[in-house]
Design a protein around this motif. Structure first.
Motif, PDB file in Angstrom:
ATOM      1  N   ARG A  64      22.810  58.234  32.663  1.00 41.18           N
ATOM      2  CA  ARG A  64      21.545  57.581  32.328  1.00 41.18           C
ATOM      3  C   ARG A  64      20.926  58.206  31.077  1.00 41.18           C
ATOM      4  NH1 ARG A  64      17.555  61.150  33.443  1.00 41.18           N
ATOM      5  NH2 ARG A  64      17.675  62.534  35.257  1.00 41.18           N
ATOM      6  N   HIS A  77      22.136  64.972  31.916  1.00 42.68           N
ATOM      7  CA  HIS A  77      22.742  64.608  33.207  1.00 42.68           C
ATOM      8  C   HIS A  77      23.948  63.686  33.011  1.00 42.68           C
ATOM      9  CE1 HIS A  77      19.926  66.477  35.971  1.00 42.68           C
ATOM     10  NE2 HIS A  77      18.934  66.054  35.224  1.00 42.68           N
ATOM     11  N   ASP A 117      18.886  69.438  38.692  1.00 37.52           N
ATOM     12  CA  ASP A 117      17.496  69.346  39.132  1.00 37.52           C
ATOM     13  C   ASP A 117      17.389  70.082  40.462  1.00 37.52           C
ATOM     14  OD1 ASP A 117      16.922  67.738  36.945  1.00 37.52           O
ATOM     15  OD2 ASP A 117      17.215  65.868  38.054  1.00 37.52           O
ATOM     16  N   HIS A 161       8.846  65.191  36.514  1.00 39.91           N
ATOM     17  CA  HIS A 161       9.350  66.487  36.974  1.00 39.91           C
ATOM     18  C   HIS A 161       8.371  67.189  37.906  1.00 39.91           C
ATOM     19  CE1 HIS A 161      11.787  65.560  33.378  1.00 39.91           C
ATOM     20  NE2 HIS A 161      12.753  66.156  34.068  1.00 39.91           N
ATOM     21  N   HIS A 204      10.544  69.145  40.734  1.00 41.41           N
ATOM     22  CA  HIS A 204      11.765  69.935  40.528  1.00 41.41           C
ATOM     23  C   HIS A 204      11.777  70.615  39.161  1.00 41.41           C
ATOM     24  CE1 HIS A 204      12.914  66.035  38.646  1.00 41.41           C
ATOM     25  NE2 HIS A 204      13.633  66.798  37.822  1.00 41.41           N
ATOM     26  N   HIS A 242      14.169  71.096  36.009  1.00 41.29           N
ATOM     27  CA  HIS A 242      15.354  70.555  35.338  1.00 41.29           C
ATOM     28  C   HIS A 242      15.881  71.671  34.443  1.00 41.29           C
ATOM     29  CE1 HIS A 242      17.603  67.790  32.530  1.00 41.29           C
ATOM     30  NE2 HIS A 242      17.254  68.742  31.682  1.00 41.29           N
TER      31      HIS A 242
HETATM   32 ZN   LIG Z   1      17.013  66.660  35.253  1.00 46.01          ZN
END
Ligand SMILES: [Zn+2]
Length: 211
Positions: free
Chosen positions: A118, A129, A136, A187, A190, A192
């Motif tokens: 993505r 990612h 994450d 975010h 989490h 990243h």
């Molecule tokens: Zn991430």
């Protein structure tokens, strides 16, 4: 008045100087290949085949299930570079902070994924990612059963908040990109952590690399 050194003393000094000038013994070298280095670390992993899918390509990846004393909540596909940094992060920052502040090591790292083909949140470029070059992480479960959650404990003044701030700061010395609840709404729950091209630390303290 000139003082003449005895010949024996001169010979001894010459020997000493020669000893000082000789090259040091070769230092033990880490293997040059990332995958070979991983094999020397305390972690459970298996090499993963390269693949391309939907415009995303993953190379030099491994599937990791454990770093040191912390298992991953599920085995995660990630680049070797990310796995290597996470291994160091676990040993140098995560566990020492957990022991010091929370008096129990981290037993499980609950993550929300690594590979996803993505684009970046709110952007047009591909996310790290998309290369399995980011993870994450939302919750740290301690060996005593207690849990530290980025959502619940990032903002606050308790021990769990101090722990998250401590490892967040440590993360910014290890990873290329670090995002968290201070960065944007996406975010809020989490951290990243990525090993991409750009260096950034978007948490509310000074980037330790820029001091
Ligand atoms: Zn991430």
């Amino acid at each position: 008045m000139r003082v003449r050194a005895a010949p024996g003393l001169v010979a001894a000094l010459a020997l000493l100087l020669a000893a000082c000038a000789s090259p040091p013994p070769p230092a033990s070298k880490l293997p040059e290949r990332c995958l070979d280095r991983l094999a020397t670390y305390d972690m459970d992993f298996a090499p993963a085949p390269d693949f391309s899918s939907g415009g995303c390509t993953v190379r030099n990846a491994v599937k990791v299930s454990r770093f040191g004393r912390a298992k991953l909540s599920s085995p995660a596909l990630m680049t070797c570079a990310l796995a290597e940094k996470l291994s160091a992060f676990e040993g140098v920052f995560l566990q020492p902070a957990a022991e010091r502040i929370l008096h129990s090591p981290v037993a499980v790292i609950h993550h929300y994924g690594t590979y996803a083909c993505r684009q970046r949140t709110g952007g047009t470029q591909m996310s790290e990612h998309a290369k399995a070059n980011a993870i994450d992480i939302g919750i740290f479960e301690l060996a005593n059963g207690d849990k530290v959650s980025v959502t619940r404990h990032w903002n606050g003044a308790g021990d769990k908040s101090e722990f998250l701030k401590s490892i967040g700061q440590g993360a910014c010395t290890q990873f290329k990109g670090v995002l968290g609840p201070d960065s944007d709404k996406a975010h809020y729950d989490h951290f990243h952590l990525d090993m991409g091209t750009w260096a950034f630390c978007r948490l509310k303290f000074t980037d330790p690399r820029k001091r």
